[in-house]
Write a protein that holds these residues in place. Structure first.
Motif, PDB file in Angstrom:
ATOM      1  N   ASP A 150       0.797  -1.239   0.000  1.00 44.06           N
ATOM      2  CA  ASP A 150       0.000   0.000   0.000  1.00 44.06           C
ATOM      3  C   ASP A 150       0.827   1.285   0.000  1.00 44.06           C
ATOM      4  O   ASP A 150       0.417   2.280  -0.590  1.00 44.06           O
ATOM      5  N   HIS A 151       1.958   1.293   0.668  1.00 45.51           N
ATOM      6  CA  HIS A 151       2.761   2.513   0.789  1.00 45.51           C
ATOM      7  C   HIS A 151       4.171   2.257   0.259  1.00 45.51           C
ATOM      8  O   HIS A 151       4.738   1.190   0.472  1.00 45.51           O
ATOM      9  N   ALA A 152       4.717   3.247  -0.419  1.00 39.90           N
ATOM     10  CA  ALA A 152       6.061   3.115  -1.004  1.00 39.90           C
ATOM     11  C   ALA A 152       7.107   3.380   0.073  1.00 39.90           C
ATOM     12  O   ALA A 152       7.607   4.491   0.233  1.00 39.90           O
ATOM     13  N   CYS A 153       7.429   2.332   0.830  1.00 41.23           N
ATOM     14  CA  CYS A 153       8.349   2.496   1.955  1.00 41.23           C
ATOM     15  C   CYS A 153       9.091   1.190   2.193  1.00 41.23           C
ATOM     16  O   CYS A 153       8.478   0.170   2.537  1.00 41.23           O
ATOM     17  N   ALA A 154      10.412   1.210   2.028  1.00 39.02           N
ATOM     18  CA  ALA A 154      11.205  -0.006   2.220  1.00 39.02           C
ATOM     19  C   ALA A 154      11.179  -0.461   3.669  1.00 39.02           C
ATOM     20  O   ALA A 154      11.191  -1.662   3.954  1.00 39.02           O
TER      21      ALA A 154
ATOM     22  N   ASP B  55       2.556  -2.307  -5.508  1.00 43.11           N
ATOM     23  CA  ASP B  55       1.447  -1.996  -6.405  1.00 43.11           C
ATOM     24  C   ASP B  55       1.741  -0.786  -7.282  1.00 43.11           C
ATOM     25  O   ASP B  55       1.565   0.359  -6.875  1.00 43.11           O
ATOM     26  N   ALA B  56       2.160  -1.047  -8.516  1.00 44.08           N
ATOM     27  CA  ALA B  56       2.423   0.035  -9.464  1.00 44.08           C
ATOM     28  C   ALA B  56       1.205   0.336 -10.328  1.00 44.08           C
ATOM     29  O   ALA B  56       1.255   1.239 -11.159  1.00 44.08           O
ATOM     30  N   GLU B  57       0.109  -0.413 -10.119  1.00 48.10           N
ATOM     31  CA  GLU B  57      -1.128  -0.119 -10.852  1.00 48.10           C
ATOM     32  C   GLU B  57      -1.948   0.932 -10.107  1.00 48.10           C
ATOM     33  O   GLU B  57      -2.351   1.939 -10.686  1.00 48.10           O
ATOM     34  N   GLN B  58      -2.196   0.714  -8.837  1.00 38.10           N
ATOM     35  CA  GLN B  58      -3.018   1.636  -8.063  1.00 38.10           C
ATOM     36  C   GLN B  58      -2.215   2.414  -7.023  1.00 38.10           C
ATOM     37  O   GLN B  58      -2.718   3.383  -6.455  1.00 38.10           O
TER      38      GLN B  58
ATOM     39  N   ASP C 105      11.842   3.017  -5.550  1.00 40.78           N
ATOM     40  CA  ASP C 105      11.120   2.449  -4.405  1.00 40.78           C
ATOM     41  C   ASP C 105      10.984   0.941  -4.558  1.00 40.78           C
ATOM     42  O   ASP C 105      11.184   0.184  -3.596  1.00 40.78           O
ATOM     43  N   ILE C 106      10.635   0.501  -5.749  1.00 39.56           N
ATOM     44  CA  ILE C 106      10.437  -0.929  -5.990  1.00 39.56           C
ATOM     45  C   ILE C 106      11.733  -1.692  -5.773  1.00 39.56           C
ATOM     46  O   ILE C 106      11.753  -2.765  -5.147  1.00 39.56           O
ATOM     47  N   GLU C 107      12.835  -1.158  -6.261  1.00 41.96           N
ATOM     48  CA  GLU C 107      14.129  -1.823  -6.043  1.00 41.96           C
ATOM     49  C   GLU C 107      14.443  -1.926  -4.551  1.00 41.96           C
ATOM     50  O   GLU C 107      14.872  -2.981  -4.062  1.00 41.96           O
TER      51      GLU C 107
END
Length: 240
Positions: A20-24, A41-44, A51-53
């Motif tokens: 839900d949140h972009a946080c490692a 979630d890169a769609e919603q 961030d994903i890496e």
């Protein structure tokens, strides 16, 4: 092959949590809890490629699979996300088996030597996809078929209301057909309906970390003798 993929393939019950949140840091904490896999979630959601890496690395440190739900199925989109060293993809917006075949070919092009190790989850979220379900199920590379309840209800003419009897019946039938072929079936669940959908065939139980937190708050209130109802309701609470 990751442990998550292996368990999907063998029909075991597994959990997939949307961060839900972009946080490692959050990803690392959730993975330490012992979940099976985490979805970025890169769609919603709003994670950047960086961030994903970072979140995928955090998951890997704790032995948890990190999957990305991509925003669209263009070849460049599939390639750019797979190049982030993730463990697999959740692929939405596929209405036909031919679209699935094309996406699989694009995945194979990007990671020809690793495709067997990648987890591939395809969303069933339109009336057309349901109509072609047998063709979807004939594709052995797909590890799990995940029912998108809200979008399916929208495509059936119910404005996203998946609680309508016709939609509920359709989703139950789809789950049963997936399981009858020995394939993994995914569904979004919350504490009040987890056992309901599990009894109807869902083996991949998907939820949001936001709902995890709400479940924890309800338990906290119960232990503390406080009202179990949450005081604040999240806006736009959609089952997707």
């Amino acid at each position: 092959m990751t442990d998550f993929k292996q368990r999907l393939r063998s029909g075991q019950t597994v959990g997939l949590v949307n961060a839900d949140h972009a946080c490692a840091g959050l990803a690392a904490f959730v993975c330490r809890l012992g979940i099976d896999a985490i979805m970025l979630d890169a769609e919603q959601g709003n994670p950047s490629f960086e961030d994903i890496e970072d979140m995928a690395r955090a998951a890997r440190l704790h032995g948890v699979s990190a999957l990305v739900r991509i925003p669209s199925v263009e070849p460049w989109t599939i390639e750019r996300y797979l190049m982030r060293d993730i463990d697999g993809l959740v692929i939405p917006r596929l209405n036909s088996a031919q679209q699935v075949k094309t996406a699989l070919a694009d995945i194979r092009y990007v990671v020809p030597r690793e495709i067997e190790a990648k987890t591939i989850i395809v969303q069933i979220e339109s009336a057309q996809a349901v109509a072609e379900l047998d063709e979807f199920l004939a594709l052995p590379e797909v590890d799990c078929f995940f029912i998108g309840a809200v979008d399916l209800a929208k495509s059936m003419g119910f404005a996203g209301d998946y609680r309508q009897p016709a939609v509920m019946d359709t989703m139950t039938q789809v789950l049963q057909r997936i399981r009858a072929q020995g394939r993994a079936a995914g569904f979004l669940v919350k504490d009040h309906d987890l056992q309901y959908w599990q009894a109807r065939g869902a083996t991949m139980l998907y939820t949001h970390v936001n709902d995890f937190i709400q479940m924890g708050l309800r338990q906290w209130n119960t232990l503390a003798g406080l009202p179990a109802e949450l005081r604040a309701r999240p806006p736009g609470n959609r089952a997707r």
